[in-house]
Design an enzyme around this catalytic site. Sequence first.
Site, PDB file in Angstrom:
ATOM      1  N   LEU A 204       0.706   0.542  -0.460  1.00 55.14           N
ATOM      2  CA  LEU A 204       0.922  -0.901  -0.319  1.00 55.14           C
ATOM      3  C   LEU A 204      -0.263  -1.479   0.447  1.00 55.14           C
ATOM      4  O   LEU A 204      -0.463  -1.146   1.608  1.00 55.14           O
ATOM      5  CB  LEU A 204       2.223  -1.129   0.453  1.00 55.14           C
ATOM      6  CG  LEU A 204       2.900  -2.495   0.384  1.00 55.14           C
ATOM      7  CD1 LEU A 204       3.350  -2.805  -1.031  1.00 55.14           C
ATOM      8  CD2 LEU A 204       4.091  -2.526   1.331  1.00 55.14           C
ATOM      9  N   HIS A 205      -1.051  -2.329  -0.210  1.00 53.81           N
ATOM     10  CA  HIS A 205      -2.214  -2.866   0.504  1.00 53.81           C
ATOM     11  C   HIS A 205      -2.645  -4.251   0.045  1.00 53.81           C
ATOM     12  O   HIS A 205      -3.456  -4.891   0.698  1.00 53.81           O
ATOM     13  CB  HIS A 205      -3.405  -1.913   0.355  1.00 53.81           C
ATOM     14  CG  HIS A 205      -4.034  -1.946  -1.000  1.00 53.81           C
ATOM     15  ND1 HIS A 205      -3.504  -1.290  -2.085  1.00 53.81           N
ATOM     16  CD2 HIS A 205      -5.158  -2.571  -1.457  1.00 53.81           C
ATOM     17  CE1 HIS A 205      -4.261  -1.501  -3.140  1.00 53.81           C
ATOM     18  NE2 HIS A 205      -5.259  -2.281  -2.791  1.00 53.81           N
ATOM     19  N   ARG A 206      -2.126  -4.750  -1.086  1.00 59.55           N
ATOM     20  CA  ARG A 206      -2.653  -6.009  -1.615  1.00 59.55           C
ATOM     21  C   ARG A 206      -2.257  -7.188  -0.730  1.00 59.55           C
ATOM     22  O   ARG A 206      -1.111  -7.276  -0.272  1.00 59.55           O
ATOM     23  CB  ARG A 206      -2.169  -6.245  -3.041  1.00 59.55           C
ATOM     24  CG  ARG A 206      -2.792  -5.279  -4.020  1.00 59.55           C
ATOM     25  CD  ARG A 206      -2.697  -5.728  -5.459  1.00 59.55           C
ATOM     26  NE  ARG A 206      -3.376  -4.750  -6.301  1.00 59.55           N
ATOM     27  CZ  ARG A 206      -4.671  -4.752  -6.562  1.00 59.55           C
ATOM     28  NH1 ARG A 206      -5.442  -5.706  -6.046  1.00 59.55           N
ATOM     29  NH2 ARG A 206      -5.217  -3.830  -7.322  1.00 59.55           N
ATOM     30  N   PRO A 207      -3.179  -8.127  -0.504  1.00 53.88           N
ATOM     31  CA  PRO A 207      -2.874  -9.291   0.334  1.00 53.88           C
ATOM     32  C   PRO A 207      -1.611 -10.024  -0.102  1.00 53.88           C
ATOM     33  O   PRO A 207      -0.842 -10.501   0.733  1.00 53.88           O
ATOM     34  CB  PRO A 207      -4.123 -10.169   0.173  1.00 53.88           C
ATOM     35  CG  PRO A 207      -5.222  -9.191  -0.091  1.00 53.88           C
ATOM     36  CD  PRO A 207      -4.599  -8.105  -0.920  1.00 53.88           C
ATOM     37  N   ASP A 283       1.098  -0.880  -5.364  1.00 56.70           N
ATOM     38  CA  ASP A 283       0.492  -2.128  -5.847  1.00 56.70           C
ATOM     39  C   ASP A 283      -0.977  -1.885  -6.223  1.00 56.70           C
ATOM     40  O   ASP A 283      -1.742  -2.815  -6.397  1.00 56.70           O
ATOM     41  CB  ASP A 283       0.628  -3.264  -4.830  1.00 56.70           C
ATOM     42  CG  ASP A 283       0.014  -2.943  -3.471  1.00 56.70           C
ATOM     43  OD1 ASP A 283      -0.622  -1.881  -3.324  1.00 56.70           O
ATOM     44  OD2 ASP A 283       0.176  -3.761  -2.539  1.00 56.70           O
TER      45      ASP A 283
END
Length: 363
Positions: A204-207, A283
């Site tokens: 999980l890393h997307r803005p 993601d």
Amino acid sequence: MKIVNVVGARPNLMKIAPLMDAYASAPEIEPLLVHTGQHYDANLSELFFRQLGIPEPDLNLGVGSGSHAVQTAEIMRAFEPVAVRERPDAVLVVGDVNSTIACGLVAVKLGIRLVHVEAGLRSFDRDMPEEINRVLTDAISDLLFCTEESGARNLRREGIADEKIHLVGNLMIDTLMKHRARAEASGILRELGLQPAGYAVLTLHRPSNVDDPEVLAGILGALEVVAHEMPLVFPAHPRTREKLRAFGLEGRLARLPGLRMIDPAGYLDFLKLMSSARLVLTDSGGIQEETTILQVPCLTLRENTERPVTVELGTNQIVGRDPERILAAYRKVMEGGGPPGRLPPGWDGRAAARITEVLLRAL
């Protein structure tokens, strides 16, 4: 024929590794490897270079992090003297990070031919910085190498000439196939106390997922259910950890009995974690592709994907960010449902060889 190959972030390394191998069998090509330092963790980068057998970069520009504008500008400033000094026959960029468009702009403004690997992918979501980078890089490239048929269709729709477009397969899959047997020997499951097919993996890393406290809290609500039913391994991106802390959500995660929050893993350990998982929640773009080849169910926590073949043929499902949708898809997988998954055309471990053949012919 001198080709400057640009990497800027860890996903780029998995794409450049098979190309550097393929160049070794083409003495006509003199490759130079430039790392912009866009995402540079000394320990992890060294680990990836060693595990993937990539030669040390000829140059590391050491740009580091910053806003999109600052980072893109700094990469351009640092890369231009390299391009002027080396005068390559082509600059080859991969993927959709800021290094991709920054070095691409420098090349074309100096009259150097630009090659884009992983061209034509479209999420049709202009709120994603990566989508802007993809569209602009494709518009200025001389050779465009596509991983899937949707990429070639998108480029034609945007007016790119047919002779520039080449459907070659997927470099990420070249790397996966080469290293899969070595990854099987990883001891990561033993270290984390996991059983094959008895746990889930999360990235999980997307803005769009981690920058809004309400959205992030909602996703965590679904993940709490998963982590109560099976171990959930979460190699946490530094930026995600920072947001969890800032939003006061770190303690909520710490109380989950099944959660294993770990530092980002090396390539072989992470490949082993994915290949042995019951399912993957992510993601990320590349993980959608890797799980398709590994035949592991993938739930993509986004409203779109730029890799539709992973849904049409692969094991990927787009479940969005709504907790109910995430859990409904999770339940279906646990009950034995979900797409069976087939191998996309050209994802056979030979993409780098095809790219090298085209480079020799076209340049």
